[in-house]
Design an enzyme around this catalytic site. Structure first.
Site, PDB file in Angstrom:
ATOM      1  N   GLY A  86      34.757  44.145  33.025  1.00  0.00           N
ATOM      2  CA  GLY A  86      34.869  44.747  31.702  1.00  0.00           C
ATOM      3  C   GLY A  86      36.304  44.707  31.208  1.00  0.00           C
ATOM      4  N   TYR A  87      36.725  43.555  30.753  1.00  0.00           N
ATOM      5  CA  TYR A  87      38.093  43.393  30.262  1.00  0.00           C
ATOM      6  C   TYR A  87      38.097  43.276  28.729  1.00  0.00           C
ATOM      7  CZ  TYR A  87      41.099  42.857  34.413  1.00  0.00           C
ATOM      8  OH  TYR A  87      41.861  43.074  35.524  1.00  0.00           O
ATOM      9  N   GLU A  89      42.830  35.113  39.419  1.00  0.00           N
ATOM     10  CA  GLU A  89      41.739  34.430  38.744  1.00  0.00           C
ATOM     11  C   GLU A  89      42.144  33.007  38.365  1.00  0.00           C
ATOM     12  OE1 GLU A  89      40.778  36.178  34.977  1.00  0.00           O
ATOM     13  OE2 GLU A  89      38.985  34.940  34.707  1.00  0.00           O
TER      14      GLU A  89
END
Lengths: 392, 398, 380
Positions: free
Chosen positions: A127-128, A244
């Site tokens: 949830g960014y 990431e």
């Protein structure tokens, strides 16, 4: 300096290959090579098999239950699995929130969350992004207000991959509205079953459903789910983004993609040197990217976190994925036009219009446009390199 | 709408071709065809022939002594001149200062300056850029201070093309240092023979001398040489830049260049066959040719809308961007065609017109210097970054 | 798998950096380029003294037992300084080919003195029609008693004027463009019947056109076997390509550093132009291109000693494609970001740009090697 593999590494590669052949379902493997979409089970069954073997969290250090592999083992593991047609490991648990928890979390949190990630018993999502906070992530507005032992969370997250499969979501939330943008953010773990969490699908241009909006309406989250200190979530966020970017280059998958491309184009290649040369060109781009990644990993092996220069790997990696998809469509030609969703999303006995590799060609090309947008767009990555590496 | 030429236009084309064949000196044609450097006199002989015919200032309206060509005629004229290997018309007089003078100048100035431009009896050059003012032209610092009937000019200009051959220079100078950058600038005509002017060559990457620095040390310029009003020179500057961008796309030259490239690719060997039969290379030429065609039709559309009354708008920046990229690509492919025979550097042959025999074919030694030199096209006349800035702001409203 | 430099290799890198810093400041280089020879004997003597001329040869051949990584390290620094001494034609090409294919007598007579700095070489392979086909050779060698007689033309032979010996690729049998039937001869630079037209190149090196008019050589002049020269020259050129790629990475680092410095200091519109995002992103692309060039050069340097000639050929061609692409991007971008100053002779940037451009054309450009790589990859 040496590129050669030692005998123990060759044995290791054989072991991984052997494992993949025994544990990867033929149906899943078939989907990889025909370009179909995976469903939840394809991912979960495979990841749980890896988990049982102790290999799912393959980038983790030993002390948190990882195998503690070196650069070479990681390289071989990723490549062999890609060659064998394994779906990519969904990163949200093992590559994103896992390392955040073992780096910034307390002992209780480590005990509570890490085993489920390692075994893939628990699915995570991220949830960014928010509707108003894309490239400008620090502009996020989802609020978490402390009330006794809980936070009350209100707001909306978007572009949440696999939220419809997720058991848990890790969120960046605003805990202080007075502070500077980056300074009032906290990193919170939220159970997706909590009342007030709603997931709404976003259908992509190829017809696929992989991402979602997630609405948070007075969601009650225990304070024990806060990772790190309140208002210091940006540190976790940056750490996670750098991690990431490293895997996001997707080199092994692109290597496989080049092989598949040659197979698709093979009939026409001998008559068409320019197509063959385009494939050769992207093949070389993949090799350059792989060597760059190996150089970065080799520096990291000498003790060093992934630096801002890994942003360039993400940029090139996404361009290469796009280029492979573009060339696959070019190879298919006009037979890329028929839209055959049945062939993409379901197991069906329908015969495709055109060759077997035709149905996914255009959808994949459309879908892969996302790679230069997600995980920090190409423009944002270049800003990072410009500022952090070049000092501009 | 019609792509075909009318019988009258066809007749005009024949007339232009006959004129060029009869009046372009053979040695000049030969130099252009072989890519050699031209001297001042080479340009002058051709431009004066055009001047006598009334065609040198082919973009000017009739009332200022131009031929009043229609867009179709301009197109025909430019293309035939290029096809027949005529040198490019030096723009500083005819395309730059001339239109500024007939648009912003007074009657006396028109009477004094326009005829010599039309006839090419005077060579003009441009004094815009300064060492500290390139892309940011308005930051220029060359000062002109009024002293009775004169301005006293001090400062320096750079990237001054062919100033070593020039009789006159038109300059942007600062007349009000207190005003906002754009508002204190004036447009001044200066005789290059005035005491205090020094011209210093700048040597380019290919070893050539075509640009200069020009230094002004207490140069006395009559106030009568001011074009337009004092401190309103920026209006002239912008007008001129938009005009400059239109011709700068050099479409006819690029069309000719593509043909020359094909000739080279026919002459060069590749595995015992002409290079032009190499599929990859042939596709590169085809790609370039398509780019040239796209640019040509874009330019025609712009010219056509101008014919219906209108100044060139900011969208001509797009022509400059693509035109310059195409010119560069052309030299790049030519060098690729020539291959390792681009390596020999023969400055005597290149610059001094010596009798030194070339190494390899005649065109080989020019390939690399031209490639190096043509890097300038995306920089000069407002760099392509500046052009994109203009489109972004003026056309797209960003 | 290990991608880190050994301590000895790090020392070599520092040594080469120091040489470039001390001897190849921009103005010093300009002076060297203007000398008749185009390079300095005292620098060459220093290379010998430092052991660079022998570092990549086996101890058996009188060298110091290094390999392609050592060559890569030194060539990269040479690229940073735009070094003019003929290391590539003499040591990498000539010396390398003699070491791999020469007889014991040839090694003693030529290689040992080369390592001491007393002999220089040139490779003459190109002809006017050859483009990048190494087998497109028409210079003929015919039997003459026990020896041979060479007649024909060779073009753009780097370092021919300074070379004590020229290695000439000649046709001894077979038809045009046939790889079989090519033979390498080691010819004395001052041989009777050999005439030269010398000239500088765009990037300030020296090259020559060579005309062979019945040049006589003995049977002992053959390098390797008669009619079997193609594989030797192809392998030699592939190794030279890898070294050239290392030089290009050095050039790219230097031109990028100069450009970065320029856009940080050049002010327009009241700010350094490096504050504009278009330039920032272009600079990042330059940085990424140089990174990729370094990666591919490293890959090729690690593979160029592979036993399989196809692996070697693919490595060399793959790296050359990358160098062509990255070199062009960095070179053109550097000039563009320098504006008018980039196209003048005055700043180093145009000199790096010219060298990068010529490197692309040398031994086959980006397109040639892409085709070659593509054909090799499809055959596999």
């Amino acid at each position: 300096m040496d590129l050669a593999l030692k005998p123990e590494h060759k044995a290791f590669a054989d072991e991984v290959r052997d494992f993949a052949r025994k544990n990867l379902s033929p149906a899943t493997r078939e989907k990889t090579f025909s370009g179909k979409h995976f469903d939840r089970d394809d991912h979960v069954v495979w990841q749980q098999a890896l988990g049982r073997q102790g290999w799912l969290a393959y980038t983790w250090p030993k002390k948190y239950g990882g195998p503690g592999w070196g650069v070479t083992e990681r390289f071989l593991f990723e490549n062999v699995l890609a060659e064998e047609g394994a779906p990519r490991i969904i990163p949200f648990g093992v590559k994103m929130v896992g390392p955040v928890i073992y780096t910034f979390g307390n002992d209780e949190q480590k005990e509570r969350f890490l085993p489920g990630i390692r075994s893939s018993e628990v699915s995570w999502c991220q949830g960014y992004s928010e509707p108003g906070a894309g490239s400008d992530l620090a502009n996020l507005r989802t609020r978490a207000v402390r009330e006794g032992d809980h936070y009350i969370v209100n707001g909306q997250k978007t572009w949440t991959s696999y939220a419809h499969w997720g058991d848990w979501i890790f969120c960046l939330v605003r805990t202080n509205t007075e502070a500077k943008a980056q300074e009032g953010i906290s990193f919170l773990l939220i159970d997706m079953k909590t009342p007030g969490v709603t997931v709404r699908p976003i259908i992509m241009l190829d017809g696929a459903h992989a991402v979602n909006d997630v609405f948070l309406d007075n969601v009650k989250v225990p304070v024990a789910n806060l990772i790190g200190k309140e208002n210091e979530g940006w540190t976790c966020a940056k750490f996670l983004l750098a991690n990431e970017r490293l895997g996001i280059a997707e080199v092994p998958a692109s290597k496989r993609g080049v092989g598949m491309l040659r197979a698709i184009a093979t009939d026409s290649l001998r008559d068409d040197p320019s197509m063959a040369e385009k494939i050769a060109d992207v093949d070389l781009q993949v090799q350059a990217l792989e060597m760059s990644e190996l150089r970065a990993l080799s520096t990291m092996a000498l003790g060093g976190a992934p630096g801002p220069e890994v942003s360039t790997l993400k940029v090139r990696g996404s361009e290469i994925q796009q280029r492979i998809a573009e060339l696959a469509m070019e190879a298919v030609g006009e037979y890329a036009a028929p839209y055959q969703p049945g062939m993409l999303f379901h197991d069906t006995n329908e015969t495709p219009v055109g060759p077997d590799h035709a149905p996914p060609a255009a959808p994949r090309y459309f879908n892969m446009r996302k790679t230069s947008i997600y995980g920090g767009s190409t423009e944002i990555q270049k800003n990072i390199v410009s500022k952090m590496v070049l000092g501009l | 709408m019609d792509l075909a030429f009318t019988p009258e236009e066809q007749k005009f084309a024949d007339q232009v071709r006959a004129f060029v064949k009869a009046n372009l000196p053979a040695d000049v044609r030969d130099k252009v065809k072989n890519g050699k450097h031209l001297g001042r006199d080479d340009y002058m002989r051709w431009q004066q022939a055009l001047g006598k015919k009334g065609w040198l200032v082919y973009t000017w309206p009739k009332k200022h002594g131009g031929p009043g060509f229609t867009p179709a005629q301009r197109y025909i004229f430019e293309n035939i001149c290029a096809e027949e290997y005529a040198p490019g018309i030096i723009p500083f007089g005819t395309k730059m200062v001339g239109p500024v003078i007939y648009t912003f100048g007074n009657e006396e100035q028109k009477a004094k300056y326009l005829d010599p431009i039309r006839l090419s009896t005077v060579w003009w050059c441009q004094g815009y850029s300064e060492p500290g003012s390139g892309s940011d032209l308005a930051s220029l610092r060359t000062k002109a201070e009024k002293d009775g009937d004169h301005y006293i000019v001090n400062g320096s200009k750079t990237w001054n093309t062919m100033g070593h051959w020039a009789d006159w220079i038109f300059c942007l100078v600062r007349t009000d240092p207190k005003a906002k950058p754009q508002e204190g600038i004036s447009f001044l005509l200066i005789d290059m023979k005035t005491p205090g002017i020094t011209v210093k060559p700048i040597i380019m990457a290919d070893g050539g001398h075509e640009v200069n620095e020009v230094f002004f040390d207490n140069v006395k310029v009559p106030v009568a040489n001011l074009v337009g009003k004092e401190n309103e020179g920026w209006t002239c500057a912008k007008f001129l830049l938009a005009n400059e961008r239109l011709g700068i796309a050099a479409v006819p030259q690029s069309k000719r260049g593509v043909e020359a490239l094909k000739d080279i690719a026919r002459a060069e060997q590749d595995n015992g066959r002409p290079l032009i039969e190499n599929k990859s290379f042939a596709e590169k030429i085809a790609d370039l040719e398509i780019q040239v065609t796209a640019l040509e039709y874009t330019e025609l559309r712009v010219l056509s809308s101008m014919a219906h009354g209108g100044q060139p708008g900011p969208e001509v920046s797009g022509l400059k961007i693509r035109g310059s990229e195409i010119q560069q690509r052309l030299t790049e492919l030519t060098m690729e065609a020539v291959g390792e025979y681009s390596a020999p550097y023969l400055p005597g042959l290149l610059w001094q017109g010596t009798n030194e025999a070339p190494v390899g074919p005649e065109y080989a030694h020019l390939a690399a210097p031209r490639y190096f030199n043509t890097r300038k096209t995306t920089i000069y006349g407002g760099s392509n970054e500046i052009q994109k800035g203009i489109i972004s702001k003026m056309v797209l409203g960003l | 798998m290990d991608l880190s430099l050994s301590d000895e290799q790090k020392q070599l890198q520092e040594q080469a950096e120091r040489f470039v810093r001390d001897k190849y400041a921009f103005d010093a280089r300009r002076k060297i380029a203007a000398t008749e020879r185009g390079w300095l004997p005292e620098n060459w003597a220093q290379f010998a003294e430092l052991g660079w001329l022998g570092m990549s040869f086996s101890e058996e051949d009188g060298g110091y037992g290094g390999g392609p990584i050592e060559t890569m390290i030194v060539m990269e620094q040479f690229g940073k300084g735009l070094v003019l001494e003929p290391f590539l034609p003499t040591v990498v090409l000539g010396g390398g080919m003699i070491a791999r294919s020469g007889s014991k007598a040839q090694k003693e007579a030529l290689l040992a003195p080369m390592i001491e700095g007393k002999k220089q070489f040139a490779l003459a392979w190109l002809e006017r029609q050859s483009r990048y086909n190494l087998a497109d050779v028409s210079l003929k060698a015919t039997k003459e008693g026990a020896g041979w007689s060479l007649s024909g033309h060779k073009g753009v032979v780097y370092n021919a004027a300074s070379a004590d010996h020229i290695i000439v690729l000649a046709r001894t049998a077979g038809s045009a463009r046939e790889p079989k039937g090519l033979t390498l001869f080691i010819v004395d630079g001052k041989a009777k019947g050999l005439s030269r037209r010398d000239y500088p190149t765009q990037d300030a090196l020296r090259a020559s056109e060579l005309t062979f008019d019945k040049v006589s050589v003995g049977a002992d002049a053959v390098l390797g076997k008669v009619d079997e020269g193609f594989a030797v020259v192809e392998d030699g050129v592939d190794r030279a390509i890898v070294a050239l790629c290392a030089e290009a990475t050095g050039c790219m680092d230097a031109i990028n550093a100069a450009t970065l410095e320029y856009i940080k200091t050049r002010k327009q519109f009241g700010v350094p132009i490096g504050k504009f995002q278009v330039l920032q992103h272009r600079m990042v692309d330059c940085f990424t291109n140089a990174q990729e060039a370094r990666s591919m050069t490293l890959m090729a340097s690690l593979k160029i000693d592979d036993k399989d000639p196809v692996v070697r050929a693919k490595a060399a061609s793959g790296a050359k494609v990358q160098i062509g692409k990255s070199g062009k991007f960095c070179g053109q971008s550097a000039v563009q970001m320098h504006g008018g100053m980039g196209v003048t002779d005055e700043l180093s940037v145009s000199h790096y740009f010219k060298r990068l451009t010529m490197i692309d054309l040398m031994f086959g450009n980006q397109q040639h090697h892409l085709t070659r790589y593509s054909n090799l990859a499809m055959a596999a």
